[in-house]
Design an enzyme around this catalytic site. Sequence first.
Site, PDB file in Angstrom:
ATOM      1  N   ASP A 266       0.827  -1.203   0.000  1.00 12.42           N
ATOM      2  CA  ASP A 266       0.000   0.000   0.000  1.00 12.42           C
ATOM      3  C   ASP A 266       0.861   1.253   0.000  1.00 12.42           C
ATOM      4  O   ASP A 266       2.075   1.188  -0.047  1.00 12.42           O
ATOM      5  CB  ASP A 266      -1.054  -0.019   1.118  1.00 12.42           C
ATOM      6  CG  ASP A 266      -0.442  -0.353   2.450  1.00 12.42           C
ATOM      7  OD1 ASP A 266       0.720  -0.011   2.662  1.00 12.42           O
ATOM      8  OD2 ASP A 266      -1.146  -0.967   3.278  1.00 12.42           O
ATOM      9  N   LYS A 288      -4.177   2.597  -0.094  1.00 13.89           N
ATOM     10  CA  LYS A 288      -5.400   3.196   0.419  1.00 13.89           C
ATOM     11  C   LYS A 288      -5.078   4.630   0.765  1.00 13.89           C
ATOM     12  O   LYS A 288      -4.117   4.917   1.430  1.00 13.89           O
ATOM     13  CB  LYS A 288      -5.853   2.482   1.681  1.00 13.89           C
ATOM     14  CG  LYS A 288      -6.534   1.171   1.365  1.00 13.89           C
ATOM     15  CD  LYS A 288      -7.136   0.618   2.607  1.00 13.89           C
ATOM     16  CE  LYS A 288      -6.120  -0.029   3.369  1.00 13.89           C
ATOM     17  NZ  LYS A 288      -5.859  -1.076   4.011  1.00 13.89           N
ATOM     18  N   MET A 401      -3.466   8.805  11.727  1.00 12.64           N
ATOM     19  CA  MET A 401      -4.458   9.318  10.758  1.00 12.64           C
ATOM     20  C   MET A 401      -5.274  10.466  11.329  1.00 12.64           C
ATOM     21  O   MET A 401      -6.469  10.551  11.107  1.00 12.64           O
ATOM     22  CB  MET A 401      -5.411   8.190  10.340  1.00 12.64           C
ATOM     23  CG  MET A 401      -4.726   7.082   9.591  1.00 12.64           C
ATOM     24  SD  MET A 401      -5.818   5.712   9.230  1.00 12.64           S
ATOM     25  CE  MET A 401      -5.841   4.835  10.780  1.00 12.64           C
TER      26      MET A 401
HETATM   27  N1  SAH Z   1       0.038   0.015  10.343  1.00 13.81           N
HETATM   28  C1  SAH Z   1       0.641   1.326  10.393  1.00 13.81           C
HETATM   29  C2  SAH Z   1      -0.381   2.439  10.554  1.00 13.81           C
HETATM   30  C3  SAH Z   1      -1.327   2.579   9.416  1.00 13.81           C
HETATM   31  S1  SAH Z   1      -2.436   3.914   9.655  1.00 13.81           S
HETATM   32  C4  SAH Z   1       1.669   1.369  11.516  1.00 13.81           C
HETATM   33  O1  SAH Z   1       1.737   0.449  12.324  1.00 13.81           O
HETATM   34  O2  SAH Z   1       2.426   2.318  11.575  1.00 13.81           O
HETATM   35  C5  SAH Z   1      -1.656   5.201   8.764  1.00 13.81           C
HETATM   36  C6  SAH Z   1      -1.169   6.288   9.697  1.00 13.81           C
HETATM   37  O3  SAH Z   1       0.036   5.880  10.323  1.00 13.81           O
HETATM   38  C7  SAH Z   1      -0.806   7.569   9.003  1.00 13.81           C
HETATM   39  O4  SAH Z   1      -1.937   8.363   8.747  1.00 13.81           O
HETATM   40  C8  SAH Z   1       0.109   8.216  10.018  1.00 13.81           C
HETATM   41  O5  SAH Z   1      -0.633   8.785  11.074  1.00 13.81           O
HETATM   42  C9  SAH Z   1       0.827   7.012  10.578  1.00 13.81           C
HETATM   43  N2  SAH Z   1       2.127   6.804   9.924  1.00 13.81           N
HETATM   44  C10 SAH Z   1       2.549   5.737   9.254  1.00 13.81           C
HETATM   45  N3  SAH Z   1       3.817   5.872   8.821  1.00 13.81           N
HETATM   46  C11 SAH Z   1       4.208   7.094   9.237  1.00 13.81           C
HETATM   47  C12 SAH Z   1       5.412   7.835   9.125  1.00 13.81           C
HETATM   48  N4  SAH Z   1       6.485   7.348   8.469  1.00 13.81           N
HETATM   49  N5  SAH Z   1       5.461   9.055   9.694  1.00 13.81           N
HETATM   50  C13 SAH Z   1       4.398   9.569  10.347  1.00 13.81           C
HETATM   51  N6  SAH Z   1       3.242   8.915  10.487  1.00 13.81           N
HETATM   52  C14 SAH Z   1       3.143   7.692   9.949  1.00 13.81           C
END
Ligand code: SAH
Length: 487
Positions: A266, A288, A401
Amino acid sequence: MSINLQPFRKLQLVAYMDYLPVFLKIKNRPCLIVGGGEIAARKAELLLRAGADLTVVAPEIGADVAGLKKTGVISHEQREFSPQDLQAQTLVVAATDDPALNQQVSDLARKIALPVNVVDQPNLCSFIMPSIVDRSPVIVAVSTGGASPVLARLMRARLETLIPASFGQLALLAREFRDQVKKRFKESGRRRRFWEHVLDGPIAEMTFAGRTDAARRELRHELGAGPDSFPLTGEVYLVGAGPGDPDLLTSRALRLMQRADVVVHDRLVSEAVLRLARKDAPRIYAGKERSRHMLPQESINQLLVRLAREGKRVLRLKGGDPFIFGRGGEEIDTLAAEGIPFQIVPGITAASGCAAYAGIPLTHRDYAQSCVFVTGHLKDGSTDLDWDALAKPQQTIVIYMGLIGLPVICQQLIKRGLPEDLPAALVERGTTPNQRIFTGTLTSLPEIVDSANVRAPTLTIIGEVVKLHGKLQWFESHAAAASKNIA
Ligand code: SAH
């Protein structure tokens, strides 16, 4: 079902390699070295190892080249270089200490599109010589594009220790059986499985231990058993890719990324991480974006089932950790119901990655005894959380998010009793070279999003621990200069 490959086509077209690595066949082909000193001798030895029909042009030669001449493995023209020397050559190396002559050789060679290397002068070269790990017929070539020969040598030293000396033997064994295996295993998927079994199991170990005959016997035996003993069973690897920095992948993630036949990823998975997946495995973008889903979740689940049923090893690569706001549960649920084998590999979730790279501990004995992860974006698009449970002292709140809902979130937390000046931070694209960090308070955070044009993916961290950022920050991203400290 439409699968959108477009975003990656675009990325892959970005030219980021300064050179195209190729392996040139020079066996019995005429090659030329201009110069007769020590460096010329080293280059001559290298070209001879690859079987070149080598001529050295130089009015004078050193002891080493003289030694080669004596054994008859090179021809020596004892005179100045002349442009005609370049006729009908496969490649030319200029290794003289006369800059004008080196330049001349380079200019003339390029005019007739003859590959030319001028020792230690990358700007005069049309090809450069890599550092080599020689396990012939296996050859690993390492280049830093001339940036740092020492670094190339260090990398070579590491590779030397990683690749058993007898790797070449294994390749020879594979070569010996290649045609037979091709005949016996007509279907390419099964053939690849067979080879993986041979090259990554006991037969390889026997070869490494010098028991080549035993390895050969065993291989013949397995070949006799035929394709039916190597059924193509599909499997899904649900792998957490971490927050962006490829160094944060687990070893298991890396191993499975190398094994997979197809990659379904994704938007959050960084290009730097994707580059580590098997090169010939097709990538399917199932990204997504908030409210603009490329593939609806249901189709992603079905896609995984279909690919696994085709016998493929499917790498389902998700940003961060698949079980933290990643819908990993829903995907696995379908696989389990359909009886498809799967493995789950945890990843570093954005909260851990961003906190570490921002120097903000999520818990701290003085400031926070608990930490909650919440999503600022609910299934129905609203932002409705258990505000009373969140608005507690001595607790760090991490919001995934949360950009759209941020004004509501901050308002509600203040309304439920959290101080207006409670420190808070936004970490945009955490752990990547583009990481930006903004610190402020519950009151100022929403304004910062607007004024600094903060974009997803961004993680919000709220709590006293944010105070520590000033002291504990250590990671310098390219974008650090652009980040401001707004109190
Ligand atoms: N499964 C993922 C989260 C997915 S939801 C995890 O464990 O990290 C997606 C959200 O994760 C984004 O909207 C943001 O808030 C956060 N996110 C993911 N990667 C990020 C990054 N490199 N820097 C900042 N926020 C991040």
